[in-house]
Scaffold this motif. Structure first.
Motif, mmCIF file in Angstrom:
data_model
loop_
_atom_site.group_PDB
_atom_site.id
_atom_site.type_symbol
_atom_site.label_atom_id
_atom_site.label_comp_id
_atom_site.label_asym_id
_atom_site.label_seq_id
_atom_site.Cartn_x
_atom_site.Cartn_y
_atom_site.Cartn_z
ATOM 1 N N GLY A 148 0.804 -1.232 0.000
ATOM 2 C CA GLY A 148 0.000 0.000 0.000
ATOM 3 C C GLY A 148 0.831 1.275 0.000
ATOM 4 N N ALA A 149 2.040 1.227 0.564
ATOM 5 C CA ALA A 149 2.861 2.432 0.640
ATOM 6 C C ALA A 149 3.638 2.686 -0.654
ATOM 7 N N ILE A 150 3.729 1.695 -1.542
ATOM 8 C CA ILE A 150 4.578 1.877 -2.727
ATOM 9 C C ILE A 150 3.920 1.560 -4.069
ATOM 10 N N THR A 216 3.847 12.926 -1.224
ATOM 11 C CA THR A 216 3.638 13.365 0.159
ATOM 12 C C THR A 216 2.978 12.266 0.962
ATOM 13 N N SER A 217 3.464 12.066 2.160
ATOM 14 C CA SER A 217 2.861 11.142 3.102
ATOM 15 C C SER A 217 2.596 11.941 4.373
ATOM 16 N N GLY A 218 1.363 11.902 4.851
ATOM 17 C CA GLY A 218 1.046 12.707 6.020
ATOM 18 C C GLY A 218 0.224 11.943 7.038
ATOM 19 N N GLY A 260 10.272 7.953 -4.189
ATOM 20 C CA GLY A 260 9.550 8.920 -3.359
ATOM 21 C C GLY A 260 8.738 8.218 -2.284
ATOM 22 N N ASP A 261 8.066 7.146 -2.666
ATOM 23 C CA ASP A 261 7.255 6.390 -1.717
ATOM 24 C C ASP A 261 8.092 5.755 -0.618
ATOM 25 N N ILE A 262 9.182 5.122 -1.032
ATOM 26 C CA ILE A 262 10.040 4.465 -0.041
ATOM 27 C C ILE A 262 10.650 5.509 0.894
ATOM 28 N N TRP A 263 11.126 6.600 0.281
ATOM 29 C CA TRP A 263 11.807 7.613 1.098
ATOM 30 C C TRP A 263 10.862 8.382 2.027
ATOM 31 N N THR A 264 9.614 8.602 1.631
ATOM 32 C CA THR A 264 8.714 9.280 2.581
ATOM 33 C C THR A 264 8.614 8.442 3.854
ATOM 34 N N THR A 265 8.481 7.139 3.699
ATOM 35 C CA THR A 265 8.368 6.282 4.887
ATOM 36 C C THR A 265 9.686 6.223 5.663
ATOM 37 N N LEU A 266 10.812 6.066 4.954
ATOM 38 C CA LEU A 266 12.113 6.047 5.644
ATOM 39 C C LEU A 266 12.317 7.335 6.430
HETATM 40 MG MG MG Z 1 4.829 6.667 1.508
#
Ligand code: MG
Ligand code: ADP
Ligand code: MG
Length: 317
Positions: A148-150, A216-218, A260-266
């Motif tokens: 779901g995050a990527i 963006t992940s918020g 972008g997806d991986i790095w927002t979470t990292l």
């Molecule tokens: Mg993310």
């Protein structure tokens, strides 16, 4: 042929409104893009019983499942990201996501012993990959992969590639949180950075990019409140609870939306200070951190221009 007008096309896919912008009037191209997204959604979703990812999950603790190359490659990349030092990203987070049910009906804080039990079946090293066969085996019964995050990032990149192939030089796809852009109409695409916990169209700033992804992940995207606390949907795979630090959101500017997806979470896991330190070693990834205390921190600004739009936020970089 492109002209100076922007044409917008929209659809609802992957549970979000999807927006495609093109500089030519081309309904047929837009509908091919939407069906491409739909095809990928069908491979990755864990919200329906019949996707390839669900086939893997159903066979947990029993046998490996052969999947198609894109699914295999995405899982391989997700496993590698999960095993980075101090990684807050974990592709095997599924059992915890299902336990918390954040953003779904009846969500509440689970019992501590249930969380502990689920933590034991969320270990990335228990996702066993076989390159030659393109198979995935979840070694423990009850394990579940959650992409779901990527998935959106991966799909946004495929849409960009497809538009390139089709000869589109300027375009934008917004998958809800993931924006991928082609070209630079009027010097760049302008993309808003949302103001946390405010009206949907309220922004703390906007950025201009050329040929970049903006993700963006918020915490404000999906959450519930209980015992005077806010419980949001980005979980810390080490504790089993939502990541709890100074951040409201992280925006990542990169070439690929998957990064972008991986790095927002990292970066969510690292926080502002450690996150900025790590990004000093990465020319290709940049971030905008929005903190609970109304500070906006830019890791650098090589690939974008930032315009602050809310006077109650302080810009530090
Ligand atoms: Mg993310
Ligand atoms: P959004 O849903 O707003 O795009 P994210 O891109 O951050 O937000 O993805 C959040 C989703 O990723 C969650 O709903 C869950 O399915 C999954 N997830 C939650 N925590 C993690 C984690 N630590 N690592 C990997 N995936 C996660
Ligand atoms: Mg996302």
């Amino acid at each position: 042929m492109s002209d100076n007008r922007v044409w917008s096309y929209s659809a609802v896919l992957m549970g979000s409104p999807i927006l495609l912008k093109l500089f030519s009037h081309d309904e047929a191209l837009a509908s091919r893009v939407f069906s491409l997204i739909k095809q990928y959604e069908d491979l990755f979703t864990v919200n329906r019983a019949d996707s390839q990812v669900m086939d893997i999950n159903h066979a947990a603790g029993r046998h490996p499942v052969v999947v198609s190359r894109p699914v295999y490659e995405l899982i391989k990349c997700a496993k590698a990201a999960s095993q980075l030092p101090e990684s807050a990203f974990n592709l095997a987070i599924g059992p915890l996501v299902k336990l918390w049910r954040i953003g779904f009906k009846g969500d509440s804080v689970p019992a501590a012993d249930e969380i502990a039990a689920r933590l034991r079946i969320t270990r990335p090293q228990d996702v066993i990959l076989d390159d030659a066969a393109a198979s995935v085996f979840l070694a423990q019964p009850g394990m579940e992969i959650d992409l779901g995050a990527i998935a959106k990032g991966f799909i946004a990149d495929r849409v960009r590639d497809y538009l390139h192939q089709q000869g589109v030089s300027d375009g934008l796809i917004n998958l809800g949180g993931n924006v991928q852009t082609l070209g630079s109409p009027q010097g760049g695409w302008s993309i808003g950075v949302k103001k946390p916990f405010a009206a949907a169209d309220a922004l703390v700033g906007s950025i201009e990019v050329v040929n970049k992804s903006v993700v963006t992940s918020g915490t404000y995207e999906r959450y519930f409140e209980q015992d005077g606390k806010l419980w949001h949907h980005i979980l810390d795979p080490r504790s089993g609870y939502p990541l709890n630090n100074e951040l409201d959101s992280v925006t990542v500017i990169s070439t690929d939306s998957l990064d972008g997806d991986i790095w927002t979470t990292l970066l969510f896991g690292l926080g502002v200070e450690k996150g900025c330190a790590l990004l000093r070693q990465r020319q290709d990834i940049e971030a905008i951190f929005v903190s609970k205390n109304r500070e906006i921190t830019l890791s650098s600004r090589r690939q974008f221009r930032f315009t602050p739009l809310d006077a109650s936020y302080r810009l530090t970089d």
